[in-house]
Design an enzyme around this catalytic site. Structure first.
Site, PDB file in Angstrom:
ATOM      1  N   ASN A  34       0.844  -1.190   0.000  1.00 52.37           N
ATOM      2  CA  ASN A  34       0.000   0.000   0.000  1.00 52.37           C
ATOM      3  C   ASN A  34       0.885   1.247   0.000  1.00 52.37           C
ATOM      4  O   ASN A  34       1.484   1.586   1.015  1.00 52.37           O
ATOM      5  CB  ASN A  34      -0.914  -0.027   1.225  1.00 52.37           C
ATOM      6  CG  ASN A  34      -1.830   1.188   1.290  1.00 52.37           C
ATOM      7  OD1 ASN A  34      -1.976   1.927   0.319  1.00 52.37           O
ATOM      8  ND2 ASN A  34      -2.445   1.393   2.447  1.00 52.37           N
ATOM      9  N   LYS A  36      -0.055   4.276  -0.258  1.00 51.38           N
ATOM     10  CA  LYS A  36      -0.728   5.429   0.360  1.00 51.38           C
ATOM     11  C   LYS A  36      -0.558   6.661  -0.543  1.00 51.38           C
ATOM     12  O   LYS A  36      -0.695   6.534  -1.752  1.00 51.38           O
ATOM     13  CB  LYS A  36      -0.233   5.641   1.787  1.00 51.38           C
ATOM     14  CG  LYS A  36      -0.377   4.359   2.618  1.00 51.38           C
ATOM     15  CD  LYS A  36      -0.055   4.539   4.081  1.00 51.38           C
ATOM     16  CE  LYS A  36      -0.218   3.206   4.807  1.00 51.38           C
ATOM     17  NZ  LYS A  36      -0.011   3.350   6.267  1.00 51.38           N
ATOM     18  N   HIS A 121      -9.526   0.499   5.370  1.00 52.25           N
ATOM     19  CA  HIS A 121      -8.224   0.796   5.990  1.00 52.25           C
ATOM     20  C   HIS A 121      -8.419   1.771   7.147  1.00 52.25           C
ATOM     21  O   HIS A 121      -9.260   2.674   7.084  1.00 52.25           O
ATOM     22  CB  HIS A 121      -7.270   1.387   4.956  1.00 52.25           C
ATOM     23  CG  HIS A 121      -5.845   1.423   5.426  1.00 52.25           C
ATOM     24  ND1 HIS A 121      -5.380   2.390   6.290  1.00 52.25           N
ATOM     25  CD2 HIS A 121      -4.799   0.597   5.176  1.00 52.25           C
ATOM     26  CE1 HIS A 121      -4.101   2.165   6.536  1.00 52.25           C
ATOM     27  NE2 HIS A 121      -3.720   1.088   5.879  1.00 52.25           N
ATOM     28  N   GLU A 123      -6.867   4.255   8.145  1.00 52.35           N
ATOM     29  CA  GLU A 123      -6.723   5.675   7.820  1.00 52.35           C
ATOM     30  C   GLU A 123      -8.005   6.225   7.202  1.00 52.35           C
ATOM     31  O   GLU A 123      -8.351   7.389   7.403  1.00 52.35           O
ATOM     32  CB  GLU A 123      -5.514   5.882   6.904  1.00 52.35           C
ATOM     33  CG  GLU A 123      -4.204   5.707   7.667  1.00 52.35           C
ATOM     34  CD  GLU A 123      -3.017   5.377   6.778  1.00 52.35           C
ATOM     35  OE1 GLU A 123      -3.125   5.526   5.541  1.00 52.35           O
ATOM     36  OE2 GLU A 123      -1.981   4.951   7.322  1.00 52.35           O
ATOM     37  N   GLU A 191      -4.854  -5.333  10.765  1.00 54.46           N
ATOM     38  CA  GLU A 191      -3.846  -4.299  10.981  1.00 54.46           C
ATOM     39  C   GLU A 191      -4.110  -3.602  12.312  1.00 54.46           C
ATOM     40  O   GLU A 191      -4.983  -2.718  12.390  1.00 54.46           O
ATOM     41  CB  GLU A 191      -3.892  -3.264   9.852  1.00 54.46           C
ATOM     42  CG  GLU A 191      -3.508  -3.805   8.491  1.00 54.46           C
ATOM     43  CD  GLU A 191      -3.207  -2.665   7.530  1.00 54.46           C
ATOM     44  OE1 GLU A 191      -2.053  -2.539   7.125  1.00 54.46           O
ATOM     45  OE2 GLU A 191      -4.121  -1.894   7.210  1.00 54.46           O
ATOM     46  N   GLY A 197       2.838   2.194  10.751  1.00 56.17           N
ATOM     47  CA  GLY A 197       3.735   3.321  10.572  1.00 56.17           C
ATOM     48  C   GLY A 197       4.428   3.792  11.828  1.00 56.17           C
ATOM     49  O   GLY A 197       5.093   4.825  11.830  1.00 56.17           O
ATOM     50  N   SER A 237       3.802  -2.158  10.223  1.00 56.13           N
ATOM     51  CA  SER A 237       5.265  -2.043  10.341  1.00 56.13           C
ATOM     52  C   SER A 237       5.989  -3.350   9.991  1.00 56.13           C
ATOM     53  O   SER A 237       6.954  -3.737  10.642  1.00 56.13           O
ATOM     54  CB  SER A 237       5.659  -1.558  11.738  1.00 56.13           C
ATOM     55  OG  SER A 237       5.123  -0.271  11.993  1.00 56.13           O
TER      56      SER A 237
END
Length: 276
Positions: A34, A36, A121, A123, A191, A197, A237
């Protein structure tokens, strides 16, 4: 091997019938990258793909899907496919055609031969207010259009520390279960939000425990066949250095990789999966 799931060819069979015939077949690892809102330029993306070309892999052993930005996706698609990878949209609309400025929908993806999309996701959920109901609508539209989905679930740090990991995952999955009729077009990506991240990674045992709980929930909520055959990725990560230990776990079927997928060494993760 303790791994069980359908082979690539499952799409030509009815779900239940195929699963009954496939109990002895290993789940095929799937790795997603991904990107992003990266990289900064198309030239940077093309340089990255040129570097990846130096490390070929066997697409018969591992499935690789890459999620470029919406602006880059059509341009880099031929190069990714030449590497044996598929393209994946990072997002899709919860609407059809019409007066929906800034959107693209599942039918557009199907028309442009973009076989995959991410849905849910963290985010999108946290930064853009996507609710469980919205993810269900998106998923239903993708199922109708024949677009495969990597469906993302996971808990925040506060939720994990409160012992609510399984509760959150069940809630996010329960919302979309009625929308799914073609499980062969679904991959689940677990996730933990606190690991995306941040450099923090769920330990292999934590990840395995959660993946096993997801599978057990699906066994009760859907069927033993679906639970046994659906692929569950870990995301958060993931790096070439930590992926091998995660891969050794029975219920981890690959990764959804963020920042590490923007580096030439992303191919080391694919190589590790191929050799697992």
């Amino acid at each position: 091997s303790d791994r069980f799931t359908p082979h690539d060819a499952f799409s030509q069979f009815p779900v239940a019938g195929y699963f009954q015939q496939s109990n002895s077949m290993p789940r095929k690892f799937i790795v997603g990258g991904n990107w992003k809102c990266n990289p900064a330029t198309l030239k940077d993306a093309q340089k990255l793909l040129a570097a990846w070309k130096e490390t070929p892999f066997d697409a018969g052993k591992i499935e690789v899907v890459i999620c470029p930005t919406a602006l880059h996706i059509s341009t880099v698609k031929p190069d990714l496919e030449a590497l044996g990878m598929a393209v994946c949209s990072q997002n899709v609309s919860a609407t059809g055609m019409g007066a929906f400025t800034g959107e693209w929908n599942a039918e557009h993806l199907q028309d442009m031969s973009i076989p995959w999309t991410l849905i849910g996701h963290s985010e999108r959920r946290v930064k853009y207010g996507e609710t469980d109901e919205v993810t269900a609508t998106k998923l239903e539209l993708c199922q109708k259009a024949g677009v495969k989905v990597i469906f993302c679930i996971g808990e925040s740090l506060e939720e994990r520390e409160s012992g609510k990991t399984d509760e959150i995952n069940k809630r996010q999955l329960t919302a979309v279960l009625p929308a799914i009729s073609k499980w062969e077009d679904i991959v689940i990506a677990y996730e933990p939000v606190w690991a995306i991240g941040t450099g923090k990674v769920a330990t292999p045992d934590q990840a395995q425990e959660t993946h096993a709980a997801i599978r057990e929930f699906l066994k009760t909520a859907v069927s033993a066949e679906v639970a046994e055959n659906v692929r569950i990725q870990y995301g958060g990560s993931v790096t070439p250095e930590n992926c091998a230990e995660l891969l050794a776990k029975q219920d981890i079927d690959g990764f959804l990789v963020g920042g590490a997928s923007l580096k030439p060494t992303f191919m080391d993760i694919i190589t590790a999966c191929q050799g697992a």
